[in-house]
Design an enzyme around this catalytic site. Sequence first.
Site, PDB file in Angstrom:
ATOM      1  N   ASN A 134       0.851  -1.195   0.000  1.00 61.97           N
ATOM      2  CA  ASN A 134       0.000   0.000   0.000  1.00 61.97           C
ATOM      3  C   ASN A 134       0.886   1.245   0.000  1.00 61.97           C
ATOM      4  O   ASN A 134       2.120   1.134  -0.055  1.00 61.97           O
ATOM      5  CB  ASN A 134      -0.941  -0.028   1.209  1.00 61.97           C
ATOM      6  CG  ASN A 134      -0.170  -0.116   2.507  1.00 61.97           C
ATOM      7  OD1 ASN A 134       0.613   0.761   2.834  1.00 61.97           O
ATOM      8  ND2 ASN A 134      -0.353  -1.210   3.220  1.00 61.97           N
ATOM      9  N   LYS A 144       8.689 -17.032 -10.978  1.00 67.53           N
ATOM     10  CA  LYS A 144       7.991 -15.858 -11.502  1.00 67.53           C
ATOM     11  C   LYS A 144       6.804 -16.309 -12.365  1.00 67.53           C
ATOM     12  O   LYS A 144       6.975 -17.165 -13.240  1.00 67.53           O
ATOM     13  CB  LYS A 144       8.971 -15.029 -12.331  1.00 67.53           C
ATOM     14  CG  LYS A 144       8.380 -13.730 -12.794  1.00 67.53           C
ATOM     15  CD  LYS A 144       9.342 -12.961 -13.664  1.00 67.53           C
ATOM     16  CE  LYS A 144       8.595 -11.875 -14.386  1.00 67.53           C
ATOM     17  NZ  LYS A 144       9.246 -11.467 -15.605  1.00 67.53           N
ATOM     18  N   LYS A 166     -13.564   0.109  15.927  1.00 66.04           N
ATOM     19  CA  LYS A 166     -12.268  -0.595  16.017  1.00 66.04           C
ATOM     20  C   LYS A 166     -11.705  -0.480  17.434  1.00 66.04           C
ATOM     21  O   LYS A 166     -11.140  -1.433  17.959  1.00 66.04           O
ATOM     22  CB  LYS A 166     -11.263  -0.009  15.019  1.00 66.04           C
ATOM     23  CG  LYS A 166     -11.445  -0.548  13.611  1.00 66.04           C
ATOM     24  CD  LYS A 166     -10.395  -0.054  12.637  1.00 66.04           C
ATOM     25  CE  LYS A 166     -10.770  -0.460  11.213  1.00 66.04           C
ATOM     26  NZ  LYS A 166     -10.056   0.246  10.170  1.00 66.04           N
ATOM     27  N   LYS A 180     -11.272  -4.012  19.118  1.00 67.63           N
ATOM     28  CA  LYS A 180      -9.892  -4.473  19.301  1.00 67.63           C
ATOM     29  C   LYS A 180      -9.382  -4.205  20.724  1.00 67.63           C
ATOM     30  O   LYS A 180      -8.200  -4.398  21.011  1.00 67.63           O
ATOM     31  CB  LYS A 180      -8.973  -3.810  18.273  1.00 67.63           C
ATOM     32  CG  LYS A 180      -9.325  -4.169  16.821  1.00 67.63           C
ATOM     33  CD  LYS A 180      -8.246  -3.806  15.828  1.00 67.63           C
ATOM     34  CE  LYS A 180      -8.653  -4.142  14.405  1.00 67.63           C
ATOM     35  NZ  LYS A 180      -7.568  -4.085  13.442  1.00 67.63           N
TER      36      LYS A 180
HETATM   37  O1  PMT Z   1       3.213   5.841   6.498  1.00 64.56           O
HETATM   38  P1  PMT Z   1       2.665   7.191   6.112  1.00 64.56           P
HETATM   39  O2  PMT Z   1       2.813   7.484   4.642  1.00 64.56           O
HETATM   40  O3  PMT Z   1       3.220   8.279   6.978  1.00 64.56           O
HETATM   41  O4  PMT Z   1       1.093   7.178   6.368  1.00 64.56           O
HETATM   42  C1  PMT Z   1       0.584   7.069   7.654  1.00 64.56           C
HETATM   43  C2  PMT Z   1      -0.643   6.153   7.744  1.00 64.56           C
HETATM   44  C3  PMT Z   1      -1.793   6.803   7.023  1.00 64.56           C
HETATM   45  C4  PMT Z   1      -0.325   4.802   7.138  1.00 64.56           C
HETATM   46  C5  PMT Z   1      -0.932   5.954   9.262  1.00 64.56           C
HETATM   47  O5  PMT Z   1      -1.214   7.194   9.807  1.00 64.56           O
HETATM   48  C6  PMT Z   1      -2.100   5.003   9.494  1.00 64.56           C
HETATM   49  O6  PMT Z   1      -3.240   5.362   9.463  1.00 64.56           O
HETATM   50  N1  PMT Z   1      -1.784   3.710   9.773  1.00 64.56           N
HETATM   51  C7  PMT Z   1      -2.762   2.643   9.910  1.00 64.56           C
HETATM   52  C8  PMT Z   1      -3.284   2.248   8.573  1.00 64.56           C
HETATM   53  C9  PMT Z   1      -4.157   1.017   8.661  1.00 64.56           C
HETATM   54  O7  PMT Z   1      -3.700  -0.055   8.421  1.00 64.56           O
HETATM   55  O8  PMT Z   1      -5.381   1.231   9.072  1.00 64.56           O
HETATM   56  P2  PMT Z   1      -6.474   0.053   9.263  1.00 64.56           P
HETATM   57  O9  PMT Z   1      -7.708   0.781   9.593  1.00 64.56           O
HETATM   58  O10 PMT Z   1      -6.466  -0.851   8.083  1.00 64.56           O
HETATM   59  O11 PMT Z   1      -5.947  -0.758  10.508  1.00 64.56           O
HETATM   60  C10 PMT Z   1      -6.244  -0.385  11.834  1.00 64.56           C
HETATM   61  C11 PMT Z   1      -5.144  -0.802  12.779  1.00 64.56           C
HETATM   62  O12 PMT Z   1      -5.013  -2.227  12.772  1.00 64.56           O
HETATM   63  C12 PMT Z   1      -3.778  -0.225  12.444  1.00 64.56           C
HETATM   64  O13 PMT Z   1      -3.168   0.169  13.671  1.00 64.56           O
HETATM   65  C13 PMT Z   1      -3.042  -1.398  11.829  1.00 64.56           C
HETATM   66  O14 PMT Z   1      -1.628  -1.331  12.113  1.00 64.56           O
HETATM   67  C14 PMT Z   1      -3.686  -2.584  12.520  1.00 64.56           C
HETATM   68  N2  PMT Z   1      -3.697  -3.819  11.706  1.00 64.56           N
HETATM   69  C15 PMT Z   1      -4.368  -3.866  10.539  1.00 64.56           C
HETATM   70  C16 PMT Z   1      -4.385  -5.055   9.806  1.00 64.56           C
HETATM   71  C17 PMT Z   1      -3.715  -6.187  10.321  1.00 64.56           C
HETATM   72  N3  PMT Z   1      -3.682  -7.314   9.656  1.00 64.56           N
HETATM   73  N4  PMT Z   1      -3.068  -6.089  11.495  1.00 64.56           N
HETATM   74  C18 PMT Z   1      -3.053  -4.947  12.189  1.00 64.56           C
HETATM   75  O15 PMT Z   1      -2.455  -4.875  13.275  1.00 64.56           O
END
Ligand code: PMT
Length: 405
Positions: A211, A290, A337, A341
């Site tokens: 991403n 590949k 969330k 969580k």
């Molecule tokens: O890296 P930058 O370019 O500075 O951008 C910053 C950011 C936008 C990436 C950052 O600020 C941010 O929002 N990070 C979390 C992005 C994300 O994965 O959001 P989510 O809503 O999909 O997940 C929620 C939380 O669960 C996050 O803390 C994520 O780390 C966690 N997660 C998600 C999926 C997974 N399989 N395991 C997790 O632990």
Amino acid sequence: MKIALGVTGGIAAYKSAEIVRLLQDRGIRVQVIMTRAAQEFVRPLTFAALSGEKVITSMFASDEEHAPNIDSAIEHIAVAQSIDALVVAPATADILAHFAQGIATDFLTTLYLATTAPVVVAPAMNVNMWNHPATQANLEILRKRGVKIVEPDTGYLACGMTGAGRLADNKAIVAAVLETLGASQDLSGETVLITAGPTREKIDPVRYLTNRSSGRMGYALAEATLRRGARVLLVSGPTALTPPGAAEVTPVESAEEMRRAVLKLLPQASIVIKAAAVADYRPKATAEQKLKRKGPMTLELEATPDILQEIARKRSAQIVVGFAAETENVLENARQKLLAKNLDAIVVNDVSREGVGFDSDRNAVTIITRDEVVEIPETTKQEVAQRVLDQVVKLRQQRKATVKV
Ligand code: PMT
């Protein structure tokens, strides 16, 4: 964040090299300025190599002695406007006198007059020079003007005498600089586990799903956390960034690698902040060779492990803060969330907005805790990091108060 470090001519000039390193370890850029006398004790090359920046050695630097460069003549104004603090270590009796009297005869003394940034000086000199009424009067003028003086230590001096005048310990100087930069040491004693950047989920040996996360938000958190006195364990997906030197970094690629690293480090942490953008899906199988192009193909995906949820389940007394990237129903989704969580706080970005969030230097977030909603309008990621840490400190204090009761 950037500071200018003035190095003046004294035996202790060599000690400033470590100050450069200690500040850089906390993610602070250091522009070194050496007086002519300082260059008699240490070569500018030492500081250039350490700081990674050109060292300013004179007001009219030029390649040819007789062709002064006008750009460097006005450089002090550019430096004056770009710094968050001016630090002088070691500061001789002479530089203190120049600063106190406002006499600008070289780059450093001119910079002192031209900057509005806070000033920190760490004097070092012979005991009689330190005790001299002229030096003490100059120090009093500077103190009244708001200059922070890091008092010298007492002990054996290079001149063979014993008394006050030895440059203060580098850690005390760095602590004074951090305090001046507004970095209170309110996370000292804490170990903060931070995740940053994207994950990469392999399709075959040359392709992956990922991403747009650049890691900047997580790295800004790591720098701010270090400045506030904590130990930082940084688990980072692939990024183009250089982590702050004092962070203990575990590089990872996939969500599974991040999960393993985080769970291994969790027992050491008192606070966990998950700013990483973990891929939600990965290919069900990774091809060993590949994949060849043969018309349309379907990739079967499976969900990655939810690391945040697992941490929140396995944690003992840790504060756990998640991030959420949302494009619709931003606050409601984030609150769900937080509860689902079992987090202490969630920092939600509306990633549908232009110019903030993913791969930008700026962000606009809402920090949601169980009893507070704090809006942080668009600002730098460094500033967002500080506001997130303010909430973390508050949660930590509440947790400690509850445990005591
Ligand atoms: O890296 P930058 O370019 O500075 O951008 C910053 C950011 C936008 C990436 C950052 O600020 C941010 O929002 N990070 C979390 C992005 C994300 O994965 O959001 P989510 O809503 O999909 O997940 C929620 C939380 O669960 C996050 O803390 C994520 O780390 C966690 N997660 C998600 C999926 C997974 N399989 N395991 C997790 O632990």
